[in-house]
Design a protein around this motif. Sequence first.
Motif, short mmCIF file in Angstrom:
data_model
loop_
_atom_site.label_atom_id
_atom_site.label_comp_id
_atom_site.label_asym_id
_atom_site.label_seq_id
_atom_site.Cartn_x
_atom_site.Cartn_y
_atom_site.Cartn_z
N SER A 44 0.91 -1.34 -0.09
CA SER A 44 0.05 0.00 0.19
C SER A 44 0.91 1.31 0.10
CB SER A 44 -0.82 -0.14 1.32
OG SER A 44 -2.30 -0.70 0.93
N LYS A 45 1.80 1.04 0.79
CA LYS A 45 2.77 2.36 0.97
C LYS A 45 3.52 2.65 -0.62
CE LYS A 45 7.10 3.87 3.30
NZ LYS A 45 7.85 3.50 2.54
N ALA A 46 4.05 1.68 -0.98
CA ALA A 46 4.64 1.74 -2.36
C ALA A 46 3.54 2.10 -3.41
CB ALA A 46 5.13 0.16 -2.88
N LEU A 47 2.37 1.72 -3.28
CA LEU A 47 1.37 2.48 -4.45
C LEU A 47 1.07 3.81 -4.01
CD1 LEU A 47 -1.06 -0.74 -4.34
CD2 LEU A 47 0.17 -0.04 -6.14
N ARG A 48 0.85 4.21 -2.95
CA ARG A 48 0.77 5.58 -2.33
C ARG A 48 1.76 6.37 -2.94
NH1 ARG A 48 -0.97 3.83 2.52
NH2 ARG A 48 0.73 4.26 3.25
N GLU A 49 3.24 5.97 -3.05
CA GLU A 49 4.19 6.58 -3.43
C GLU A 49 4.32 6.90 -4.98
OE1 GLU A 49 7.07 5.67 0.24
OE2 GLU A 49 7.63 4.90 -1.79
N LEU B 110 9.46 11.40 -6.24
CA LEU B 110 9.27 10.03 -5.44
C LEU B 110 9.14 10.78 -4.08
CD1 LEU B 110 12.19 7.41 -6.25
CD2 LEU B 110 9.71 7.11 -6.51
N ALA B 111 8.35 9.85 -3.29
CA ALA B 111 8.10 10.44 -1.90
C ALA B 111 9.53 10.51 -1.04
CB ALA B 111 7.17 9.44 -1.15
N ALA B 112 9.55 11.55 -0.31
CA ALA B 112 10.81 11.83 0.40
C ALA B 112 11.00 10.46 1.50
CB ALA B 112 10.67 13.19 1.13
N THR B 113 12.17 9.82 1.47
CA THR B 113 12.48 8.87 2.23
C THR B 113 13.14 9.51 3.45
OG1 THR B 113 14.49 8.54 0.92
CG2 THR B 113 12.73 7.10 0.68
N ASP B 114 13.77 8.69 4.39
CA ASP B 114 13.93 9.23 5.61
C ASP B 114 15.69 9.83 5.52
OD1 ASP B 114 15.39 6.60 5.47
OD2 ASP B 114 14.24 5.95 7.04
N GLY B 115 16.09 9.67 4.30
CA GLY B 115 17.27 10.14 4.06
C GLY B 115 18.40 8.94 4.29
N ASP B 116 17.96 7.88 4.64
CA ASP B 116 19.15 6.91 4.46
C ASP B 116 19.00 6.18 2.88
OD1 ASP B 116 20.19 4.37 4.65
OD2 ASP B 116 19.10 3.60 6.42
N PRO B 117 20.39 6.27 2.36
CA PRO B 117 20.21 5.99 1.06
C PRO B 117 19.98 4.49 0.65
CG PRO B 117 22.59 6.66 1.94
CD PRO B 117 21.31 6.78 3.05
N GLU B 118 20.53 3.77 1.90
CA GLU B 118 20.15 2.41 1.70
C GLU B 118 18.76 2.07 1.77
OE1 GLU B 118 21.62 -1.94 3.58
OE2 GLU B 118 22.65 -0.08 4.20
N ASN B 123 13.57 1.29 -1.07
CA ASN B 123 12.30 1.34 -1.43
C ASN B 123 11.90 1.58 -2.92
OD1 ASN B 123 11.15 2.05 0.97
ND2 ASN B 123 11.67 4.28 0.85
N LYS B 124 13.22 2.06 -3.89
CA LYS B 124 12.94 2.22 -5.03
C LYS B 124 12.87 0.60 -5.68
CE LYS B 124 15.47 6.21 -5.68
NZ LYS B 124 16.95 6.90 -6.01
N LEU B 195 11.88 -9.84 1.08
CA LEU B 195 10.80 -9.08 1.65
C LEU B 195 10.89 -8.78 3.20
CD1 LEU B 195 8.27 -10.92 -0.56
CD2 LEU B 195 8.30 -8.36 -0.54
N PRO B 196 9.96 -7.75 3.26
CA PRO B 196 10.25 -7.29 5.20
C PRO B 196 10.12 -8.47 6.00
CG PRO B 196 8.83 -5.78 3.88
CD PRO B 196 9.23 -6.78 2.54
N GLY B 197 8.98 -9.47 5.65
CA GLY B 197 8.57 -10.26 6.74
C GLY B 197 9.74 -11.45 6.99
N THR B 198 10.34 -11.80 5.72
CA THR B 198 11.06 -12.76 5.48
C THR B 198 12.57 -12.31 6.06
OG1 THR B 198 11.59 -12.09 3.34
CG2 THR B 198 10.13 -14.05 3.52
N ARG B 199 12.95 -10.89 5.91
CA ARG B 199 14.02 -10.63 6.46
C ARG B 199 14.01 -10.70 8.07
NH1 ARG B 199 14.02 -5.79 3.88
NH2 ARG B 199 13.07 -4.80 5.51
#
Lengths: 348, 207
Positions: A44-49, B110-118, B123-124, B195-199
């Motif tokens: 959802s977050k990715a889609l919103r972005e 792109l929506a601003a991220t928290d500044g952490d390049p990694e 995200n991208k 993916l987040p959960g598996t990580r």
Amino acid sequence: MNCRKAKNILVLDELLLNEQRALSDHLAVCSECAVEAEYFGAISKALREMNSPVKTPDGLSAQVISRLHSENTNREEVNSLAPCHRFRWSQAWKRSLAAAAAVVLLIGGLMGIATRLGVLSIPGNPAVVVKNNPSNQPAVKIPVQITNTQNTPPTGNESVQSQKSDSPLNSLPKSDKAANNLTIQATTQQQATTQTTSEPKVFLNVPRLIECILWKIKVGNINDAADKVLVWAKTNGISYSVENEIPLDDGRTINIFRFGAPKTSADKFSNFISGLGEILEKDRNARDVTDEFADKLEKYHSLLAQKKNSDGQQTKQLDAEIKAVESELTLMDKEAQDQVVFIVWLQN
Amino acid sequence: MDAVKQLIEKSLENDLSAFEQLINIYQSRVFNLGYQLTNSYADAQDLTQEVFIKAYYSLKGFRNEADFGTWLRKITVNLWLNTKRKRSIPNVISLDEPISAGENEVYRDLAATDGDPEQSLENKEFNGIVRKALGELSREYQAVIVLREIEGYSYEEMSLIMNCSLGTVKSRLNRARQVLKQQVIKLAKESGYVLPGTRKNRVVEEV
């Protein structure tokens, strides 16, 4: 809350307060559902972005308006054509092809005589200028303007009437004519001076279907693609009858070709065309031309009858018309028997 | 009578300059929706043109009680749903590359991220996977996801745009989300993205 219930409502984005509480209680103790929730949240977050405004291209409204202008004009042209020449394809095709395709089909029938005469000009129809390209080289591109020859009022109505009453065939309804497979032998006393063949042809009134395939392809370079398709057609025994180049207001160009491919080569030709570029549209249609053929044949005979009572300049005019109709009949006959018609639309 | 209504009435009398004003008012909204649906600048341009052409010829069918913008979005979605899928590979664009659109070259914000390049890179990558997965869904599913998740429409407006009941919108959206999630997991596995959960699980295992 159990996992099943949790997974069912995880995906919802509007939860009742008590559902929300029960779900978060469950997620706190169930790692599997918590991971699932994390997936949905991340997606959802990715889609919103992705929702970031994109700049509208300049001149979009002007392009639409210019299309509306030209479509209004084309619409009038198409409406002036006989119904049998109109396409019955999908809406998209109708919009983009209507006028052009009608022109292509019409001139397709006239190409036979054009081959012999080079340029055909039918008196009374000053807009009819058909020129063909016998060497199959795409370098020569002639924009074609045409009006419907069927709209030409017969110059000798009396003789048409007498011909009708003389011929037993003409007293039959069209379907009977087709069903009876009657052979028509027309005769004429005067011979045209400009034509190499002078005897009227014999045509049979039988049911006829013409299979048409339309390809609309976006190509990088129109001239290259046109060269390729023409060379391929030539080396594979596919006859090419018409090329029509239409410049668009935005500077792009559209090329429309009409090919008659033997049924045995149709699939191969389709494969080749599909490799020319990006396929924008493809359509297939079988056109029942039985009635159209019968109408044309009737016209052919009435013209021949008129010619009997004509002389001098009038005979010449009639000869040109007779040959044009004869070519249309010949082409229709050939296409219905053993060909698939390809209309290839190339644009960049 | 408001300005839009007046322009519609004039357009109905074949006043093309009035219709051009209508286009100017609504083109950005239609184009952006078209862009989200097609994921291609050029296709969005073609679609937007078709929408306004269709709208012009269908103006008689527009009833003023509906919002003109909603009506245009309905045409947009319908036209897109009815366009034959192209055989070519779906247009996958890199999220930080300029979108190739000739002179109108644009950069995605792109929506601003928290500044952490990694984090930003991650995200991208993830957003790219989601976009690709979305493009592989059926058109009906893509449409509900785009309308709801990307464009943020209400269920009521979606039901007007898609010409179906609220219940259908909701159930279609739920199914679409499920399918999208599965597709994202599949693509993530294929591209080696964790993916987040598996990580999280992996970290637990490592500890």
